[in-house]
Structure formats: structure tokens, C-alpha cells
Design a protein around this motif. Structure first.
Motif, PDB file in Angstrom:
ATOM      1  N   THR B 266     -29.343 -23.562   4.318  1.00  0.00           N
ATOM      2  CA  THR B 266     -28.244 -22.497   3.954  1.00  0.00           C
ATOM      3  C   THR B 266     -28.319 -21.515   4.645  1.00  0.00           C
ATOM      4  N   THR B 283     -30.855 -20.780  -1.077  1.00  0.00           N
ATOM      5  CA  THR B 283     -31.829 -21.590  -1.159  1.00  0.00           C
ATOM      6  C   THR B 283     -33.015 -21.056  -1.946  1.00  0.00           C
ATOM      7  N   GLU B 376     -30.624 -26.037  -3.201  1.00  0.00           N
ATOM      8  CA  GLU B 376     -29.793 -25.174  -2.388  1.00  0.00           C
ATOM      9  C   GLU B 376     -28.320 -25.508  -2.923  1.00  0.00           C
TER      10      GLU B 376
END
Lengths: 299, 381
Positions: B266, B283, B376
Motif C-alpha cells: 500500500t 498496511t 491491508e
């Protein structure tokens, strides 16, 4: 510095608790799982169609619905809160679409930007069902405000390690209503995503400077000017005096160094202070107040 | 190693591995003579290493900058001062690396292979010498970090090796709750032994040995361990191709599992827009379900056993959140104490290097009974 930080931190914590319902680490049906994105943090919506001047804390959007979210601490429903929600309710669908377009919603999230409804809600960090019950049955003044607020918007309660959910009032969309009646589980330690208060107080500016710019010093020195900080936050009208004060404070506690011309430098050797800035400010807060510090702080 | 760098010139990765497999290949007669595992006969080792930047062909420059830097650890400086690294390019992805130890007039040979963001290091040098040379290079260069598989992941990956059975294992147990640590070593294990070790001792495997069969006889003996080393101890003549495939496939699985656990996919940058700022992606890695159900002093335990290391510098946010600076990798991440569980949040420039390193410390040195999972929030475009 006055004893301001504790209140500011409570406010910041309540934003981060709400945002943990977006990230949804401890729930399978948080905002991200229901395809919502937080498109804006602390925006200003000035709707020329209706004359509304709305300043919600967050804007959520899923390609269809826009939700304007207001976060409050504690239980007390005030007339000011009701007025704020009136303004949020005045945001028109047309303007919401223009606003999302300005927020580059398509480029950032691949969402259309079409809006079918504008929803609002107010979230009280620390309010629970029991309180609402008592308010309605036992305290007439409280009931009056509660009923006024219910007419305006959905009222949600949240607390860490518990749930975010509707306590009373309604969303227009039955889906949204149903989902948030069930609620979203929240973690005990939400990620520290935000560290600036709505009122942009100096202490919160100082911790934000550390969290956003100071922490970049891990990979080398970071030079930043008061003007740069202001233009980064231009939508929030940071006062230059407040930013300068925040930098001065950080210089005093050795979290950065003044480099002249309203420019400051964060370096690796400042990292100890940068990382611990919340504790440093909190300790000073306590000292001002003259209260005995807990033993834990000496560890 | 027995092979010379000239012998792998013009070969692709599979060819190189095959060439090395030949060094541990034995005829039926030789295999019979070697009735037990281990001993001093060389095995083929493959280290799976995650990298944050280009290191192939740069090892000397990186070593020099460690020697020159004031902030380097003394042990790191000593190591690079007393070893000489020579690199020879075989192809754009394959390098022959010689590490000289002048004090013993020794040269140990290694083959570095680039695989996407990771590197494989292959050698048939003895484990002791690999430990003293290449393992130190990985340890002291912050750009490199061995992949790290949890016990569950290691079991899954080793289970996926075709036609194989567990023939031994090392399992470790370390629980804060019990305040003791134990290591179990099994050779010649039966299929159920590992399960029993887990049930009775809560000891979880850190190294799993396997035998791979062709017809009734053992064709390949190998092992995999959770800190990113695969070994092939012996291969029976005629099974070289199978051994090559096993090694290539398993090391690929190592990378896949590792990145599933630690890779930050991410983008948690703070972005500024006219209409407001935003952080779009998150994350987090959770260390969950430890053996003990409550951990009242978890914050203090983590402070004294993990955060007190030289590697870390930290500050606190409120009661139970820490901002942690991993000095070895030059990254900051956030740690939440959710007793008895722990959660790591990636911040703006956090990568797998610091997250993996922290999880490894917790599992290896603090409490091996945690499981790991990643959560995530990615913005889909």
C-alpha cells in the motif's frame, strides 16, 4: 504552553478511532470493505447553490453515496453541534459532485464522481446506548437536544476496542442504516493517522510537524519552511504565527533546528525527540497543571 | 566449491543450479556409504534474501561505505576490514562472488542470482564457512535481509514438495508465559512426530528435513528452515533434474509466502489536495493468538526485551502506541500493544525489511507462539 494537550489528544484519538473503522483491521465490514473511501480529511464545502458552509471532519464516498461525518468527544449534544449538522445537511447533490471532481476522485480512486445521495452523521466518541436511554427518559433538556439532532441526522457512538454504530436517528439509505445498526468492531490501538485538531491548535501543529515531516529525517535531513507547511495545509488556513510558534517549541525541545529565514531542519539526531513528541508535550502539560505524574512516566 | 566460475558461464539460472546439484549427487554405492545425514560432506545451500536496492556488482562499494561510516557497528566494520570481496559478472542476473579471509588464507565461492526484488545465494561451501562469510555480508548490509517464514508457513511450503515426507526437524519453543525456552531435534522422524511436538510442547518447527522418493528408494535429502535457507544434502544419480526443480520451486514459494506476510503493497503517503489532505491506504501486521491469554506487562516486556536493542530507537504516543525507528534499515513503523497481541502499522516509508526484522525478533527471542497475519486496505483503481 497551557494545559491544552490532553484535550487535543482526546480529539485526535477520536478521529483516529473513527478512521480505524475505515481501515477495518478488526472487522470484516468496515468502510473499506463496503467500498467506501475517505476522500477528504477536514474539508470545507461552500455550496454556491444553497449557500451552505459545511465543514465536516471527513467525507466518505462509494461511487454513489457521499457521507459527511462529524466527530465529537463525550456525550454532550450541544446547540452548536445541531447547527453544524444543519449546515452539512444543506450540501446539495450538484455541489457534492463538483466537490468530488475537485478532489480528483477519479484519478485517485477510479470512482465515477456521480452522487445519488448526500448523507450525514454525527459520531460521539464515548456515547453509548445506555446514555441515550437515560437522556431520553430522565433528563428533559437532554431529550430536547437529542430529538432535535435525531431530526437532522444519524447519531453514532464509538469507542476503542468496542464498536462504531448507530445509537439513534436515521440515514436515508436503508442499506447504510442496516449496516451501521450492526456496527463495525474497533481495535484497542488505532493507527496514528491524524495528529492535527480541527481547531489547528499550536500543540497539534507541533506534533503533526514531527509526525509528517520530522519522521522523514530517517533518510536524511529535512529542510522545511513555515510557508511550505502553510501551503501544504492551505485549505485549513494555518496561521503563520502558530506554525512559527510550533517550530519554536520544537526547537526548544531539540526536535529540530532553526536555519533562519523561517526555515527549520529536522535531522537524524533529532529523531529521539521527534518520535517521543507526544510524551514530551504531555509531560509539560502535566507540569503546568502541577499534578503529580504517574509512576509509569518515570519508567 | 568444486566448480569454477568458467563452468557456469553462459548458463541460465536452472543450468547453474543443475551444475551445483551435481556436486552433491552420489552414486548408489556412495549413497549407501553415507548412511547418516550431516557430517562433513558438503551440501548445497540456497539463501533467499530480500533486497531494498540493487546490490549485485555493488558489494564492494557497499562494504566500503560501511567501513567509512561513523554510524556503522564495530562488528560490521571489523568484518568488512578483514574480508575481501571480489565480484565477477556471469550475466546480468548472475554474479560469481569470492570472499577471501586472508587470516586463514581461504577463499569461499558463492553464486548470487537476481530474482525480481530478491536474491538467491548458492554455495556448496561448508555451513561454518558460509556462516563466517556470506551470512555476515547479509547480516551487516542493511540492504539485504533473509526472508523469514513462520512455523506454519514453513510447514505449508515443505508440505508442498512433491513425493516427500518429513524425516526430521528442529522445533523451538519460547513462551513468555512459561518463562523458558526449549529446542527439540528429531532425526528419522515419523510423519506424526512433528504434530506431537506441537501438541505436547507447543514447539513449532524452525527447520524441516525431508526425504524425497523415486520408486522406493530415497532420491533426494534436503531441508528448509524458517530463516530463508534451503539445503540439498544429497541427490541420487539420475534424480538431478528433480532436485533442481524442487530447489527452484521451493525457493519461489519461500518468496511468495514471505511477501504475503511482510511486503507493504500500500501507499500510506500523506497527500495534500486543495480540498483536504488524505492518507488512502494502510498496511498492518498482527502478531496474534499467543499461547498465554493475558499479558498484563506486555508493554514493559517488549520495551526491555526487544526495543532495548541497539537496533531500535523509539518514542511513545499515548499509553500503548510506539513510534519505532529501526536504525539498521532506516525506517519508522508504529507498534500498538493490544495485550496479549501486538500490531505493527506501516508508516510512510516502511518496507518489509523493518517489519520482518521486528517480527523475527519477537518470534525468535520473545515468544515463538505468536501467529502472524497481514491486513491491508488498498485503494483499487
Amino acid at each position: 504552553m497551557s494545559r491544552q494537550w490532553e484535550r487535543q489528544k482526546t480529539e485526535i484519538d477520536s478521529y483516529n478511532t473513527f478512521l480505524s473503522a475505515y481501515h477495518s483491521r478488526t472487522s470484516y465490514h468496515g468502510f473499506s470493505e463496503m467500498d467506501y473511501v475517505v476522500s477528504n480529511y477536514f474539508p470545507k464545502l461552500s455550496d454556491p447553490h444553497t449557500g451552505a458552509d459545511a465543514e465536516p471532519d471527513f467525507v466518505l464516498y462509494n461511487g454513489k453515496n457521499v457521507i459527511l461525518v462529524e466527530i465529537k468527544q463525550g456525550n454532550n449534544i450541544s446547540s452548536r453541534h445541531i447547527k453544524q449538522m444543519e449546515k452539512n445537511n444543506d450540501v446539495s447533490i450538484e455541489y457534492a459532485e463538483e466537490f468530488l471532481k475537485d478532489s480528483q476522485i477519479q484519478r485517485r480512486f477510479g470512482l465515477s464522481g456521480d452522487v445519488f445521495s448526500v448523507e450525514t452523521c454525527i459520531v460521539y466518541d464515548g456515547m453509548g446506548e445506555e446514555y441515550v436511554e437515560k437522556c431520553r427518559k430522565k433528563w428533559p433538556d437532554c431529550r430536547e437536544k437529542l430529538e432535535e439532532m435525531e431530526n437532522e441526522t444519524a447519531i453514532l457512538g464509538q469507542s476503542r476496542d468496542s464498536k462504531l454504530r448507530i445509537l439513534t436517528g436515521e440515514f436515508d439509505s436503508p442499506d447504510l442504516q442496516h449496516w451501521l445498526e450492526y456496527g463495525i468492531d474497533l481495535p484497542p490501538t488505532p493507527r496514528t493517522t491524524i495528529s492535527l485538531t480541527d481547531g489547528l491548535e499550536m500543540e497539534s501543529i507541533a506534533v503533526s510537524l514531527c509526525n509528517i515531516w520530522g519522521q522523514k529525517a530517517v533518510s536524511g535531513s529535512v529542510l522545511v519552511s513555515v510557508q511550505e507547511i502553510r501551503s501544504h495545509f492551505d485549505h485549513r488556513e494555518l496561521k503563520p504565527g502558530d506554525v512559527t510558534d510550533a517550530f519554536k517549541y520544537l526547537t526548544d525541545v531539540n526536535a529540530c533546528e532553526a536555519r533562519g529565514n523561517r526555515t527549520y531542519e529536522f535531522r537524524k539526531e533529532h529523531l529521539g525527540q521527534i518520535l517521543d513528541i507526544e510524551r514530551i508535550i504531555a509531560d509539560e502539560d502535566d507540569d503546568r497543571d502541577g499534578t503529580q505524574r504517574g509512576l509509569d512516566d518515570f519508567n | 566449491m568444486d566448480i569454477k566460475k568458467e563452468e557456469i558461464e553462459g548458463k541460465d539460472v536452472r543450468g547453474v543450479v543443475r551444475e551445483l546439484i551435481d556436486e552433491v549427487t552420489k552414486t548408489e554405492k556412495e549413497a549407501k556409504e553415507k548412511s547418516t545425514r550431516g557430517g562433513k560432506s558438503p551440501d548445497l545451500k540456497l539463501y533467499v534474501v530480500d533486497t531494498s536496492e540493487e546490490v549485485l556488482g555493488q558489494l564492494n562499494d557497499l562494504a566500503t561505505s560501511i567501513i567509512d561510516s561513523d554510524s556503522s557497528k564495530k562488528a560490521a566494520k571489523n568484518f568488512f576490514n578483514s574480508h575481501i570481496i571480489s565480484e565477477y559478472k556471469i550475466s546480468s542476473d548472475i554474479w560469481w562472488v569470492e570472499i577471501k579471509t586472508p587470516r586463514y588464507e581461504r577463499t569461499d565461492d558463492f553464486i548470487f542470482v537476481k530474482r525480481d526484488d530478491s536474491i538467491w545465494i548458492l554455495t556448496t561451501e561448508l555451513k561454518d564457512w558460509a556462516e563466517d562469510t556470506v551470512e555476515n555480508i547479509i547480516k551487516y548490509m542493511p540492504q539485504m535481509e533473509r526472508v523469514y517464514l513462520t512455523s506454519d508457513d514453513l510447514e505449508d511450503v515443505m508440505d508442498s514438495i512433491i513425493d516427500s515426507e518429513v524425516s526430521g526437524f528442529t522445533a523451538k519453543y519460547r513462551s513468555q508465559h512459561q518463562e523458558r525456552a526449549a529446542t527439540l531435534r528429531f532425526h528419522g522422524a515419523e510423519p506424526d512426530d512433528m504434530k506431537k511436538a506441537e501438541e505436547h510442547f507447543q514447539a513449532t518447527p524452525t527447520r524441516i528435513e525431508f526425504n524425497q522418493r523415486n520408486s522406493p528408494s530415497t532420491a533426494i535429502q534436503g531441508s528448509g528452515s524458517n530463516d530463508g535457507i534451503l539445503t540439498v544434502e544429497s541427490v541420487r544419480l539420475g534424480s538431478e533434474g528433480k532436485a533442481t526443480d524442487t530447489l527452484l520451486d521451493t525457493s519461489k514459494d519461500f518468496i511468495l509466502v514471505d511477501s504475503k506476510r511482510y511486503e507493504v503493497n500500500t501507499d500510506s503517503k500523506v497527500r495534500f489536495f486543495e480540498s483536504g489532505f488524505s492518507i488512502d491506504e494502510f498496511t498492518s501486521i498482527e502478531l496474534y493468538d499467543p499461547e498465554r491469554e493475558s499479558a498484563e506487562n506486555l508493554r514493559e516486556e517488549i520495551k526491555s526485551e526487544i526495543l532495548s536493542k541497539n537496533q531500535y530507537q523509539y518514542g511513545r504516543w499515548g499509553e500503548n502506541t510506539f513510534f519505532i525507528h529501526d536504525k539498521n534499515h532506516g525506517e519508522i513503523f508504529e507498534l500498538g500493544i493490544e495485550s496479549p497481541e501486538l500490531v505493527l502499522h506501516a508508516r510512510e516509508a516502511t518496507t518489509a525489511l523493518s517489519l520482518r526484522s521486528f517480527c523475527k525478533s519477537v518470534l525468535d527471542e520473545f515468544d515463538s507462539t505468536y501467529s502472524i497475519r497481514k491486513k491491508e486496505t488498498e485503494v483499487t483503481l
